[in-house]
Scaffold this active site. Structure first.
Site, PDB file in Angstrom:
ATOM      1  N   ASP A 199      65.403 -51.518 -66.086  1.00 32.93           N
ATOM      2  CA  ASP A 199      64.950 -52.003 -66.382  1.00 32.93           C
ATOM      3  C   ASP A 199      63.522 -52.787 -67.261  1.00 32.93           C
ATOM      4  OD1 ASP A 199      64.121 -50.708 -63.461  1.00 32.93           O
ATOM      5  OD2 ASP A 199      64.652 -49.800 -65.036  1.00 32.93           O
ATOM      6  N   HIS A 247      61.081 -45.118 -61.670  1.00 33.15           N
ATOM      7  CA  HIS A 247      62.367 -46.246 -62.202  1.00 33.15           C
ATOM      8  C   HIS A 247      61.810 -46.397 -60.579  1.00 33.15           C
ATOM      9  CE1 HIS A 247      65.686 -48.457 -61.947  1.00 33.15           C
ATOM     10  NE2 HIS A 247      66.226 -47.689 -60.422  1.00 33.15           N
TER      11      HIS A 247
HETATM   12  P1  NAI Z   1      77.747 -45.461 -54.364  1.00 28.98           P
HETATM   13  O1  NAI Z   1      77.057 -45.172 -53.336  1.00 28.98           O
HETATM   14  O2  NAI Z   1      79.388 -46.854 -55.093  1.00 28.98           O
HETATM   15  O3  NAI Z   1      78.293 -43.926 -55.716  1.00 28.98           O
HETATM   16  C1  NAI Z   1      77.977 -43.171 -55.327  1.00 28.98           C
HETATM   17  C2  NAI Z   1      78.756 -42.077 -54.900  1.00 28.98           C
HETATM   18  O4  NAI Z   1      78.367 -40.775 -55.636  1.00 28.98           O
HETATM   19  C3  NAI Z   1      80.116 -42.382 -54.552  1.00 28.98           C
HETATM   20  O5  NAI Z   1      81.209 -42.394 -54.737  1.00 28.98           O
HETATM   21  C4  NAI Z   1      79.528 -40.477 -53.318  1.00 28.98           C
HETATM   22  O6  NAI Z   1      80.239 -40.018 -52.881  1.00 28.98           O
HETATM   23  C5  NAI Z   1      78.827 -39.427 -55.124  1.00 28.98           C
HETATM   24  N1  NAI Z   1      78.340 -38.626 -54.980  1.00 28.98           N
HETATM   25  C6  NAI Z   1      78.161 -37.746 -54.125  1.00 28.98           C
HETATM   26  N2  NAI Z   1      76.524 -36.954 -53.930  1.00 28.98           N
HETATM   27  C7  NAI Z   1      77.917 -36.502 -55.206  1.00 28.98           C
HETATM   28  C8  NAI Z   1      77.555 -35.474 -55.837  1.00 28.98           C
HETATM   29  N3  NAI Z   1      76.689 -34.258 -55.522  1.00 28.98           N
HETATM   30  N4  NAI Z   1      78.488 -34.989 -57.446  1.00 28.98           N
HETATM   31  C9  NAI Z   1      79.260 -35.761 -57.371  1.00 28.98           C
HETATM   32  N5  NAI Z   1      79.186 -36.924 -57.572  1.00 28.98           N
HETATM   33  C10 NAI Z   1      78.540 -37.654 -55.748  1.00 28.98           C
HETATM   34  O7  NAI Z   1      76.320 -45.453 -55.624  1.00 28.98           O
HETATM   35  P2  NAI Z   1      76.334 -46.592 -56.712  1.00 28.98           P
HETATM   36  O8  NAI Z   1      75.581 -48.093 -56.999  1.00 28.98           O
HETATM   37  O9  NAI Z   1      77.252 -46.079 -57.817  1.00 28.98           O
HETATM   38  O10 NAI Z   1      74.646 -45.586 -57.005  1.00 28.98           O
HETATM   39  C11 NAI Z   1      74.668 -44.891 -58.049  1.00 28.98           C
HETATM   40  C12 NAI Z   1      73.337 -43.602 -58.275  1.00 28.98           C
HETATM   41  O11 NAI Z   1      73.027 -44.511 -59.163  1.00 28.98           O
HETATM   42  C13 NAI Z   1      72.033 -44.308 -56.763  1.00 28.98           C
HETATM   43  O12 NAI Z   1      71.443 -43.534 -56.091  1.00 28.98           O
HETATM   44  C14 NAI Z   1      71.605 -46.079 -56.838  1.00 28.98           C
HETATM   45  O13 NAI Z   1      70.459 -45.631 -56.606  1.00 28.98           O
HETATM   46  C15 NAI Z   1      71.281 -45.689 -58.615  1.00 28.98           C
HETATM   47  N6  NAI Z   1      70.629 -46.056 -59.144  1.00 28.98           N
HETATM   48  C16 NAI Z   1      69.758 -46.279 -60.317  1.00 28.98           C
HETATM   49  C17 NAI Z   1      69.329 -47.107 -61.328  1.00 28.98           C
HETATM   50  C18 NAI Z   1      68.538 -46.473 -62.470  1.00 28.98           C
HETATM   51  O14 NAI Z   1      68.347 -47.810 -62.890  1.00 28.98           O
HETATM   52  N7  NAI Z   1      67.957 -45.534 -62.345  1.00 28.98           N
HETATM   53  C19 NAI Z   1      70.814 -48.014 -60.974  1.00 28.98           C
HETATM   54  C20 NAI Z   1      71.229 -48.418 -60.173  1.00 28.98           C
HETATM   55  C21 NAI Z   1      71.538 -48.114 -59.067  1.00 28.98           C
END
Ligand code: NAI
Length: 325
Positions: free
Chosen positions: A159, A187
């Site tokens: 952000d 966020h």
């Molecule tokens: P993604 O869905 O591509 O990857 C998430 C991965 O986490 C998946 O491979 C899944 O199997 C794994 N996962 C789920 N539960 C788990 C657990 N208990 N232990 C270990 N691994 C686990 O999602 P992406 O795009 O990589 O995003 C990840 C997170 O980051 C989402 O929650 C998204 O909303 C968040 N995010 C946060 C931002 C921020 O600025 N704080 C910015 C963009 C995304």
């Protein structure tokens, strides 16, 4: 060469991790003379994909990678970790209420907080990226009583970087010339990107832009940027989120050199009157591996209202998972 440090990444087969891990392995976080042991965590159904990521990491032949651990056991992934990126989280499924989402994630982050508490280095620096990041970070903190609360943070840097880029574009400058931007709060769409103190080449940004643009274009553009990326790309921000995660951890570990950054930090003792039991984003500087809130800023009436709104949302999130805290 220094001794290797251990960097844990959860959600390691996901989209953000697919950029983040390779940036860390390349030395973008801790510099070109700091070897890393990568400790990668996934859930069992994603272990095949995670092994593919590990194969690609090997194929990069990175000089700085001193070891790779791929596991579905948090106790193994966090063992002696010096840095931990908590990226994996439960996404919202069909028909899932917001409270269900908060609760599903609260369970994941309670377990990971305990595993960090029991197995990580006592000085581990933790960055929670997985959403709802601030409340997930609060749960992590509550479940890791052995860790210093200052060592658990939530990611607001995306952000912050988005705000810098919008300002640079508006005034026809470059992000490297923009300073003292603050993003307050959560966020989420209630976050408050604040240009009250921001400068470009040392000149107040407020003197270069009109208030109408600030309130009706800049603020909503930054707040809604995640949704705009999903609409344009058909997938959520991943490379820019990874970039922000590297920026956050690098500045925390190596110092922000006087520059202000935005970090979601534990609000106890904050000088702005925000509820003292939240993970809240403030203006921050970092030095010698520690962050500090920038104190003594004059907060306008408008800012007060915006801060109160994002604070109320975080209090609501905390209440929704109160039974798990
Ligand atoms: P993604 O869905 O591509 O990857 C998430 C991965 O986490 C998946 O491979 C899944 O199997 C794994 N996962 C789920 N539960 C788990 C657990 N208990 N232990 C270990 N691994 C686990 O999602 P992406 O795009 O990589 O995003 C990840 C997170 O980051 C989402 O929650 C998204 O909303 C968040 N995010 C946060 C931002 C921020 O600025 N704080 C910015 C963009 C995304």
């Amino acid at each position: 060469m220094k001794a290797p440090v251990r960097v844990a990444v959860t959600g390691a087969a996901g989209q953000i991790a697919y950029s983040l891990i390779f940036r860390v392995a390349h030395g973008d976080m801790l510099g070109p003379d700091q070897p890393v042991i990568l400790q990668l965590l996934e859930i069992p159904p994603a272990m095949g994909a995670l092994n593919g990521v590990a194969m690609e990491l090997n194929d990069c032949a990175y000089p700085l990678v001193a070891g790779i651990v791929a596991t579905d056991d948090a106790n193994v992934a966090f063992k002696d970790a010096d840095y931990a990126f908590l990226v994996g989280a439960r996404p919202r499924g069909p028909g899932m209420e917001r409270s269900d989402l908060l609760e599903a994630n609260a369970k994941i982050f309670s377990a990971q907080g305990k595993a960090l508490n029991d197995h990580a280095s006592p000085q581990v620096k933790v960055l929670v990226v997985g959403n709802p990041a601030n409340t997930n970070a609060l749960i992590t903190l509550r479940n890791a009583p052995k860790l210093n609360p200052k060592n658990i943070t939530a990611m607001m840097r995306l952000d912050h970087n988005r705000s810098m880029s919008q300002i640079a574009e508006k005034v026809g400058s470059h992000t490297t010339r923009v300073e003292k931007v603050v993003v307050w709060g959560n966020h989420s769409a209630t976050q408050y990107p604040d240009i009250s103190y921001a400068t470009v080449d040392g000149q107040p940004v407020k003197e270069k832009v009109d208030n109408e643009w600030y309130e009706n274009t800049f603020i909503p553009t930054v707040q809604q940027r995640g949704a705009a990326i999903i609409k344009a790309r058909g997938a959520s921000s991943a490379a820019s989120a990874a970039c922000a995660a590297v920026d956050h951890m690098r500045d925390w570990a190596l110092g922000s050199k006087g520059k202000w950054v935005s970090m979601g930090v534990y609000s106890a003792g904050n000088p702005y009157g925000v509820d003292e039991n939240l993970m809240f984003s403030f203006p921050i500087t970092t030095e010698n591996g520690e962050w500090k809130i920038v104190e003594g800023l004059a907060v306008s009436e408008f800012s007060r209202k915006m801060i109160a709104k994002t604070e109320a949302e975080l209090v609501g999130e905390r209440e929704a998972i109160a039974n798990l805290l």
